[in-house]
Design an enzyme around this catalytic site. Structure first.
Site, PDB file in Angstrom:
ATOM      1  N   LYS A  74       0.905  -1.169  -0.122  1.00 11.85           N
ATOM      2  CA  LYS A  74       0.042  -0.043  -0.090  1.00 11.85           C
ATOM      3  C   LYS A  74       0.948   1.334  -0.114  1.00 11.85           C
ATOM      4  O   LYS A  74       2.207   1.250   0.490  1.00 11.85           O
ATOM      5  CB  LYS A  74      -0.896   0.054   1.120  1.00 11.85           C
ATOM      6  CG  LYS A  74      -2.207   0.819   0.907  1.00 11.85           C
ATOM      7  CD  LYS A  74      -3.203   0.207   0.237  1.00 11.85           C
ATOM      8  CE  LYS A  74      -4.648   0.542  -0.072  1.00 11.85           C
ATOM      9  NZ  LYS A  74      -5.510  -0.378  -0.613  1.00 11.85           N
ATOM     10  N   VAL A 175     -25.020   3.657  -1.143  1.00  9.99           N
ATOM     11  CA  VAL A 175     -25.346   3.264  -2.430  1.00  9.99           C
ATOM     12  C   VAL A 175     -24.486   4.261  -3.654  1.00  9.99           C
ATOM     13  O   VAL A 175     -25.101   4.936  -4.382  1.00  9.99           O
ATOM     14  CB  VAL A 175     -26.880   3.315  -2.887  1.00  9.99           C
ATOM     15  CG1 VAL A 175     -27.527   2.219  -2.031  1.00  9.99           C
ATOM     16  CG2 VAL A 175     -27.353   4.867  -2.353  1.00  9.99           C
ATOM     17  N   VAL A 178     -20.033   1.368  -5.884  1.00  5.93           N
ATOM     18  CA  VAL A 178     -20.200  -0.181  -5.649  1.00  5.93           C
ATOM     19  C   VAL A 178     -21.743  -0.549  -5.450  1.00  5.93           C
ATOM     20  O   VAL A 178     -22.505  -1.328  -5.816  1.00  5.93           O
ATOM     21  CB  VAL A 178     -19.083  -0.855  -4.835  1.00  5.93           C
ATOM     22  CG1 VAL A 178     -19.538  -2.006  -4.565  1.00  5.93           C
ATOM     23  CG2 VAL A 178     -17.768  -0.263  -5.264  1.00  5.93           C
ATOM     24  N   TYR A 180     -24.433   1.214  -5.826  1.00  6.46           N
ATOM     25  CA  TYR A 180     -25.455   1.342  -6.966  1.00  6.46           C
ATOM     26  C   TYR A 180     -25.483   0.004  -7.960  1.00  6.46           C
ATOM     27  O   TYR A 180     -26.386  -0.534  -8.078  1.00  6.46           O
ATOM     28  CB  TYR A 180     -25.179   2.570  -7.770  1.00  6.46           C
ATOM     29  CG  TYR A 180     -25.879   2.631  -8.912  1.00  6.46           C
ATOM     30  CD1 TYR A 180     -27.232   2.849  -8.961  1.00  6.46           C
ATOM     31  CD2 TYR A 180     -25.305   2.144 -10.382  1.00  6.46           C
ATOM     32  CE1 TYR A 180     -27.875   3.068 -10.087  1.00  6.46           C
ATOM     33  CE2 TYR A 180     -26.004   1.993 -11.481  1.00  6.46           C
ATOM     34  CZ  TYR A 180     -27.271   2.426 -11.510  1.00  6.46           C
ATOM     35  OH  TYR A 180     -28.053   2.468 -12.694  1.00  6.46           O
TER      36      TYR A 180
END
Length: 357
Positions: A74, A175, A178, A180
């Site tokens: 990361k 929502v 992702v 949605y």
């Protein structure tokens, strides 16, 4: 680093551009470390280091459980993603990544965009999630949502005996991108949706397109549902929220859903089946990882859909060993890493013996 067996921690500083970044590489047993580049206004450098280390280790487990030949890493950039970005900053970061010569591959994350990855790409080829013109897979959200949907189906099969979601009520927290696409899959599968979000436009969209019922953010934990799908912030499963849950399954796209490991134990005690977050939400990683082979959308989709089988395997391990599902996921990842580590160790030992002869 010693406690969790990290391999490398790289501090990156470029005075001219203002770059201050940390690259953490946790484990490269399975392959080069892949993990996103996060840009955030950390309160201190210590907080940034801790975040980089924690996220890198999580990527090791996510890649291993997903069956990818990748390790975990990361990058965190210390700065305000709204005001501190520049071409010079990301090109400087790209040069540091190039200097690692493929041990670490970066990607988009919180606070960074495809455009930022394109700038990094000017200095290094060790970056995924760039513009489609460079052979990228594009927006990873649809693939992440597909993986979560298939994971929910697998979890439903384990909990209810069937992976059909027709007539099931799913409470979706968040929502956005992702969330949605997940709602779209769930609606097409015949599920009833109860949703919440802090963005009114997101709520209007899913209400109009999928007939979703909208509740307040504080009310989502206590709604009567079959499945609770956290798709927003982490640490949402905690001492305050778990007692409110009225579901049989928790399965969503959010990272680090358990505030502490003991909260996974608590879900187990309550008879709530938990889909370990880094297993069910691995679709985005699986998708961008395919870029390293020359992106093929059909191949990537098949790999993402296999999250269904991976989760069934996790549940089998949990039942066979009498442990919570979050521990079973760790066991699956650690077993794969250790098996290859032993194999490589044996190979190197044999090579040394041959040379000595």
């Amino acid at each position: 680093m010693q406690q969790y067996d990290y391999e490398q921690l790289v501090f990156c500083q470029d005075e001219a551009s203002g770059l201050k970044a940390i690259i953490a590489i946790h484990d490269t047993t399975l392959g080069p470390a892949l993990g996103g580049c996060r840009m955030w206004t950390y309160a201190s450098e210590s907080d940034a280091i801790e975040d980089a280390l924690r996220l890198a280790r999580g990527m090791t487990y996510k890649a291993a459980a997903a069956g990818l030949n990748l390790g975990g890493g990361k990058t965190v950039v210390i700065g305000n993603p709204r005001t501190d970005k520049s071409e010079a900053l990301f090109r400087a970061l790209g040069r540091y990544i190039q200097g690692l010569n493929g041990r670490y591959v970066t990607a988009e994350d919180v606070g960074t965009t495809v455009h930022d990855m394109d700038i990094i790409h000017q200095e290094t080829r060790f970056v995924t999630g760039v513009s489609e013109a460079f052979g990228s897979s594009g927006n990873p959200s649809p693939m992440t949502a597909l993986g979560v949907f298939r994971g929910i189906q697998a979890t439903a099969k384990e909990a209810f005996g069937s992976d059909s979601l027709a007539g099931k009520t799913v409470a979706v927290q968040g929502v956005g991108n992702v969330g949605y696409y997940l709602c779209k899959h769930l609606h097409e599968a015949g599920a009833k949706l109860i949703v919440t979000d802090i963005n009114e436009e997101n709520l209007t969209r899913v209400r109009n397109e999928f007939g979703a019922e909208v509740v307040s953010p504080s009310a989502i934990f206590g709604v009567e549902c079959d499945i609770f799908a956290p798709c927003a912030l982490g640490a949402v499963l905690n001492d305050e929220t778990i007692p409110q849950l009225k579901c049989k399954i928790v399965a969503g796209s959010a990272n680090n859903q358990l505030k502490e490991e003991r909260h996974g134990d608590r879900l187990e005690e309550l008879g709530i089946l938990y889909a370990p977050d880094y297993v069910i939400n691995a679709g985005g990683l699986i998708n961008v990882a395919d870029e390293l082979e020359g992106y093929n959308a059909d191949r990537a989709r098949k790999k993402v859909e296999n999250i269904y089988n991976i989760l069934l395997n996790v549940y089998q391990i949990a039942k066979a060993e009498g442990i919570p599902t979050y521990k079973a996921a760790d066991r699956l990842a650690e077993k794969r890493i250790e098996a290859l580590r032993r194999s490589r160790s044996t190979f190197l030992m044999n090579e040394r013996n041959l040379l000595q002869k």
